[in-house]
Design an enzyme around this catalytic site. Structure first.
Site, PDB file in Angstrom:
ATOM      1  N   HIS A  58      41.494  39.046  37.268  1.00  0.00           N
ATOM      2  CA  HIS A  58      41.797  38.686  38.656  1.00  0.00           C
ATOM      3  C   HIS A  58      42.543  39.800  39.373  1.00  0.00           C
ATOM      4  O   HIS A  58      43.652  39.579  39.886  1.00  0.00           O
ATOM      5  CB  HIS A  58      42.623  37.387  38.690  1.00  0.00           C
ATOM      6  CG  HIS A  58      41.899  36.225  38.100  1.00  0.00           C
ATOM      7  ND1 HIS A  58      42.517  35.194  37.453  1.00  0.00           N
ATOM      8  CD2 HIS A  58      40.566  35.930  38.057  1.00  0.00           C
ATOM      9  CE1 HIS A  58      41.618  34.320  37.051  1.00  0.00           C
ATOM     10  NE2 HIS A  58      40.424  34.744  37.397  1.00  0.00           N
TER      11      HIS A  58
ATOM     12  N   GLY B 140      30.797  39.302  40.798  1.00  0.00           N
ATOM     13  CA  GLY B 140      31.493  38.673  39.676  1.00  0.00           C
ATOM     14  C   GLY B 140      31.006  37.262  39.397  1.00  0.00           C
ATOM     15  O   GLY B 140      31.331  36.702  38.343  1.00  0.00           O
TER      16      GLY B 140
ATOM     17  N   GLU C 112      23.896  47.035  46.276  1.00  0.00           N
ATOM     18  CA  GLU C 112      24.569  46.520  45.077  1.00  0.00           C
ATOM     19  C   GLU C 112      24.280  47.432  43.894  1.00  0.00           C
ATOM     20  O   GLU C 112      23.129  47.663  43.534  1.00  0.00           O
ATOM     21  CB  GLU C 112      24.109  45.091  44.784  1.00  0.00           C
ATOM     22  CG  GLU C 112      24.550  44.525  43.447  1.00  0.00           C
ATOM     23  CD  GLU C 112      26.047  44.620  43.194  1.00  0.00           C
ATOM     24  OE1 GLU C 112      26.821  44.083  43.978  1.00  0.00           O
ATOM     25  OE2 GLU C 112      26.437  45.243  42.177  1.00  0.00           O
TER      26      GLU C 112
ATOM     27  N   GLY D  70      38.253  40.882  47.401  1.00  0.00           N
ATOM     28  CA  GLY D  70      39.571  40.608  46.832  1.00  0.00           C
ATOM     29  C   GLY D  70      40.614  41.659  47.168  1.00  0.00           C
ATOM     30  O   GLY D  70      41.815  41.413  46.990  1.00  0.00           O
TER      31      GLY D  70
HETATM   32  C1  LIG Z   1      34.984  37.190  32.755  1.00  0.00           C
HETATM   33  C2  LIG Z   1      35.478  36.823  34.131  1.00  0.00           C
HETATM   34  C3  LIG Z   1      35.715  35.489  34.444  1.00  0.00           C
HETATM   35  C4  LIG Z   1      36.182  35.143  35.725  1.00  0.00           C
HETATM   36  N1  LIG Z   1      36.363  33.826  36.019  1.00  0.00           N
HETATM   37  C5  LIG Z   1      36.779  33.478  37.263  1.00  0.00           C
HETATM   38  C6  LIG Z   1      36.926  32.118  37.620  1.00  0.00           C
HETATM   39  O1  LIG Z   1      36.657  31.213  36.826  1.00  0.00           O
HETATM   40  N2  LIG Z   1      37.344  31.824  38.878  1.00  0.00           N
HETATM   41  C7  LIG Z   1      37.631  32.794  39.783  1.00  0.00           C
HETATM   42  O2  LIG Z   1      38.037  32.457  40.895  1.00  0.00           O
HETATM   43  N3  LIG Z   1      37.497  34.089  39.467  1.00  0.00           N
HETATM   44  C8  LIG Z   1      37.069  34.455  38.242  1.00  0.00           C
HETATM   45  N4  LIG Z   1      36.902  35.775  37.933  1.00  0.00           N
HETATM   46  C9  LIG Z   1      37.229  36.772  38.950  1.00  0.00           C
HETATM   47  C10 LIG Z   1      36.104  36.886  39.973  1.00  0.00           C
HETATM   48  O3  LIG Z   1      34.919  37.270  39.339  1.00  0.00           O
HETATM   49  C11 LIG Z   1      36.512  37.921  41.026  1.00  0.00           C
HETATM   50  O4  LIG Z   1      37.782  37.617  41.533  1.00  0.00           O
HETATM   51  C12 LIG Z   1      35.512  37.948  42.167  1.00  0.00           C
HETATM   52  O5  LIG Z   1      34.221  38.174  41.701  1.00  0.00           O
HETATM   53  C13 LIG Z   1      35.911  39.036  43.166  1.00  0.00           C
HETATM   54  O6  LIG Z   1      35.056  38.915  44.280  1.00  0.00           O
HETATM   55  P1  LIG Z   1      34.825  40.170  45.243  1.00  0.00           P
HETATM   56  O7  LIG Z   1      34.024  39.702  46.390  1.00  0.00           O
HETATM   57  O8  LIG Z   1      36.139  40.803  45.520  1.00  0.00           O
HETATM   58  O9  LIG Z   1      33.997  41.236  44.393  1.00  0.00           O
HETATM   59  P2  LIG Z   1      32.949  41.100  43.214  1.00  0.00           P
HETATM   60  O10 LIG Z   1      32.487  39.709  43.052  1.00  0.00           O
HETATM   61  O11 LIG Z   1      33.551  41.774  42.022  1.00  0.00           O
HETATM   62  O12 LIG Z   1      31.722  41.949  43.738  1.00  0.00           O
HETATM   63  C14 LIG Z   1      31.804  43.316  43.998  1.00  0.00           C
HETATM   64  C15 LIG Z   1      30.431  43.924  43.778  1.00  0.00           C
HETATM   65  O13 LIG Z   1      30.423  45.228  44.345  1.00  0.00           O
HETATM   66  C16 LIG Z   1      29.627  46.069  43.540  1.00  0.00           C
HETATM   67  N5  LIG Z   1      30.031  47.462  43.770  1.00  0.00           N
HETATM   68  C17 LIG Z   1      31.197  48.065  43.432  1.00  0.00           C
HETATM   69  N6  LIG Z   1      31.207  49.350  43.845  1.00  0.00           N
HETATM   70  C18 LIG Z   1      30.008  49.560  44.458  1.00  0.00           C
HETATM   71  C19 LIG Z   1      29.410  50.695  45.078  1.00  0.00           C
HETATM   72  N7  LIG Z   1      30.053  51.868  45.183  1.00  0.00           N
HETATM   73  N8  LIG Z   1      28.161  50.569  45.574  1.00  0.00           N
HETATM   74  C20 LIG Z   1      27.486  49.386  45.506  1.00  0.00           C
HETATM   75  N9  LIG Z   1      28.010  48.280  44.908  1.00  0.00           N
HETATM   76  C21 LIG Z   1      29.256  48.366  44.414  1.00  0.00           C
HETATM   77  C22 LIG Z   1      29.921  45.591  42.126  1.00  0.00           C
HETATM   78  O14 LIG Z   1      28.848  45.940  41.258  1.00  0.00           O
HETATM   79  C23 LIG Z   1      30.067  44.087  42.320  1.00  0.00           C
HETATM   80  O15 LIG Z   1      28.850  43.425  42.054  1.00  0.00           O
HETATM   81  C24 LIG Z   1      36.424  36.151  36.682  1.00  0.00           C
HETATM   82  C25 LIG Z   1      36.181  37.488  36.361  1.00  0.00           C
HETATM   83  C26 LIG Z   1      35.701  37.830  35.111  1.00  0.00           C
HETATM   84  C27 LIG Z   1      35.439  39.279  34.794  1.00  0.00           C
END
Ligand SMILES: Cc1cc2nc3c(=O)[nH]c(=O)nc-3n(C[C@H](O)[C@H](O)[C@H](O)COP(=O)(O)OP(=O)(O)OC[C@H]3O[C@@H](n4cnc5c(N)ncnc54)[C@H](O)[C@@H]3O)c2cc1C
Ligand code: SF4
Length: 565
Positions: free
Chosen positions: A486, A99, A48, A519
């Site tokens: 999103h 996130g 991470e 996502g």
């Molecule tokens: C302010 C805000 C409010 C939100 N509110 C909501 C909500 O209420 N409800 C909802 O459903 N969604 C919400 N979202 C969206 C939600 O956060 C995302 O859709 C969700 O987190 C995506 O999940 P994921 O598993 O795709 O990746 P993420 O949760 O984004 O996790 C990806 C992780 O990978 C890590 N990463 C990236 N590249 C690398 C690399 N090269 N090496 C190591 N680590 C890496 C990043 O640091 C991150 O921690 C919100 C987003 C924001 C910014």
């Protein structure tokens, strides 16, 4: 208490590899993958890029930029990031827990029709298959109907009634630990979710601070559920560790002999501590933007050249627009409640949620301005300037109070508007004309609409009711660029490599034991906040992986033609 990530907690199962699975990213897809894989007996590492957060080191307000914003090159090592593209500004999280640390914890199921659209349609019996995975995800994330309606939610309700859609007002479903309705928050109890295996928790006090990271232990972030349990069961989480390369081992181009994963310390300026780890399988869970960007880099440097040319296609923004209402001198503290406490469907396609930042978190005020409609481009900018000028001349004091940063969160309800319409852009890996020395991610395609007229009309009604002024995001007016929290797609699920990047079991076309779980695989516009769907899809993807004792390490997509590409 957070379990330690130092050192391997279980004996090796697969010499001579360092790990069986390496998961890249610890967000929704990554945390589900880590827990389910470790439960199946695999030795798992999670890499991470972001930091680990606790109630003690989370910022109090958004003015603590260095602990809120993520730009390590500028010594900003927070958990929230904004990336600016020609077509869209993307807001996303970056932390142990992905996130979930900054998200507003709204967890909604999309309508069934999303499984009929996009490249994933017909590849599985989604409508029969997904409900049980949504049920598991909902239980793990501790979803409840929000019991705390703040003044901003009540204002949304009044506006919905005035607009004739009062029956379509609803309390959001949230991943927050709350006391029974009417009882005060702040009660600390032993783990209420996982039969005593999880951490102790404290009930929500409605401070509105969810997007600044919950400092009260009430928000069900991933480091309190999936990731916590994964670490308890032996997964190793490497924080502040950025993956920069993934290569098949032993020159075997399909990855059948495993992979080498290279990392650097993400928060270091010098001495970036380059490291190499070997593993049998890799799960990319770096988010839509993160995984797309990393795979582009790996494809272009020939580390993973077989990745489909469809990489970066069909990036979706949930057709979003951020507007709001500011009520200068409001008697009610509009920052109270949970970050997204309620919503309303104003028509078949358009959905609005009432959003807030906690009192004192006024940094976002720098992006907000007077609501301005009209066609995008110079005409809209001219209209915006005219409105500003007119307002400053007629109501100078009111205009000053509208733009002063301090008090913004107390006086503002942000309206997050989403449309379930099928608009998308592409991301490409190119050398921009202004900096031809290296390649970057750039956006391409038709402009995504920056304003939704029905939503603007609703915001104006709400402003009238509250005695305030409707507001827009400045980049939407100046650059015709919408903002979205999103971002989805980029490595979408499809039947073959000429349509998408992974198959319906999230296996990357062209490689063995390589998966994407985040996502980026989402192949349709959900029209609701996506995290619950990302979690449920990851649960489904992991359900196909056999227990460690039974694996043959030969998991490959059925679309065999791409193996010889
Ligand atoms: C302010 C805000 C409010 C939100 N509110 C909501 C909500 O209420 N409800 C909802 O459903 N969604 C919400 N979202 C969206 C939600 O956060 C995302 O859709 C969700 O987190 C995506 O999940 P994921 O598993 O795709 O990746 P993420 O949760 O984004 O996790 C990806 C992780 O990978 C890590 N990463 C990236 N590249 C690398 C690399 N090269 N090496 C190591 N680590 C890496 C990043 O640091 C991150 O921690 C919100 C987003 C924001 C910014
Ligand atoms: S409203 Fe406050 S206490 Fe409740 S979950 Fe959000 S940050 Fe935590």
């Amino acid at each position: 208490m957070t379990p330690s990530s130092e050192g391997p907690a279980v004996p090796r199962q697969s010499e001579p590899y360092d790990f069986d699975f390496i998961v890249i990213g610890s967000g929704f897809g990554g945390s589900v993958s880590a827990l389910r894989l470790v439960e199946k007996g695999y030795k798992v590492a999670v890499m991470e890029m972001g930091r680990r957060w606790t109630p003690e080191n989370l910022p109090r307000t958004s003015w603590s930029l260095h602990r809120w914003f993520w730009r390590p090159g500028l010594a900003l090592r927070g958990f929230f990031n904004m990336r600016f593209f020609r077509h869209v500004t993307i807001l996303h999280g970056c932390a142990v827990g992905g996130g979930s640390i900054t998200y507003a914890c709204t967890l909604l199921r999309p309508p069934d029709k999303v499984w009929d659209n996009g490249y994933w349609a017909g590849l599985a019996d989604w409508k029969a298959d997904m409900p049980r995975h949504y049920d598991t995800a909902s239980r793990m994330l501790g979803i409840i109907e929000n019991k705390i309606l703040g003044p901003g939610d009540l204002l949304l309700k009044r506006a919905a009634e005035a607009a004739g859609v009062g029956d379509d007002f609803y309390r959001t479903h949230v991943g927050i630990f709350q006391s029974p309705e009417g009882q005060p928050g702040g009660q600390t109890v032993p783990d209420p979710f996982f039969g005593g295996e999880g951490p102790e928790r404290t009930t929500c006090n409605g401070c509105g601070g969810c997007m600044m990271g919950c400092r009260h232990g009430a928000k069900n972030t991933l480091d309190q559920n999936y990731l916590y349990l994964a670490e308890m069961r032996g997964a190793s989480v490497f924080a502040e560790t950025k993956v920069v390369d993934v290569r098949p081992l032993d020159g075997n181009p399909d990855g059948g002999d495993g992979y080498e994963v290279s990392t650097v310390k993400s928060t270091a300026f010098v001495n970036r501590d380059p490291r190499r780890f070997t593993c049998r399988a890799v799960v990319f869970s770096a988010s839509s933007l993160g995984t797309t960007e990393l795979l582009f880099r790996l494809k272009s440097r020939a580390s993973l050249p077989r990745i489909s040319d469809r990489l970066g296609k069909h990036i979706r923004t949930n057709s979003e627009s951020l507007i709001g209402v500011r009520v200068p001198g409001s008697r009610d503290d509009l920052s109270k409640g949970v970050a997204i406490g309620s919503g309303v469907y104003i028509d078949e396609h358009t959905h609005i949620e009432a959003v807030r930042y906690p009192a004192g978190s006024d940094a976002m005020s720098l992006w907000s301005t007077i609501l301005t409609g009209g066609r995008p481009g110079p005409a809209r900018i001219a209209l915006w300037l005219k409105n500003l000028w007119y307002s400053a001349l007629r109501h100078p004091i009111q205009t000053f109070r509208l733009f002063k940063p301090f008090g913004w969160a107390r006086e503002c309800v942000i309206l997050l508007c989403m449309q379930a319409l099928d608009a998308h852009i592409d991301m490409c890996w190119e050398r921009p004309w202004f900096w031809p020395f290296r390649k970057f991610l750039v956006s391409r395609g038709d402009k995504v609409p920056t304003y939704i007229p029905q939503a603007n009309e609703f915001a104006q009604k709400m402003a009238q009711l509250a005695g305030g002024t409707a507001m827009s995001m400045l980049p939407e007016i100046l650059f015709n660029v919408p903002g979205t929290a999103h971002c989805l797609g980029g490595c979408v699920i499809a039947s073959s490599a000429d349509k998408g990047v992974v198959d319906a079991r999230h296996r990357v076309f062209g490689y063995k034991n390589l998966y994407v779980c985040d996502g980026s695989v989402i192949a349709a516009n959900l029209g609701v906040n996506p995290s619950l769907t990302i979690t449920a899809l990851a649960e489904r993807a992991m359900s196909f992986i056999p227990p460690a004792a039974e694996t043959t390490w030969n998991d490959v997509s059925d679309a065999k033609e791409c193996l010889t590409a």
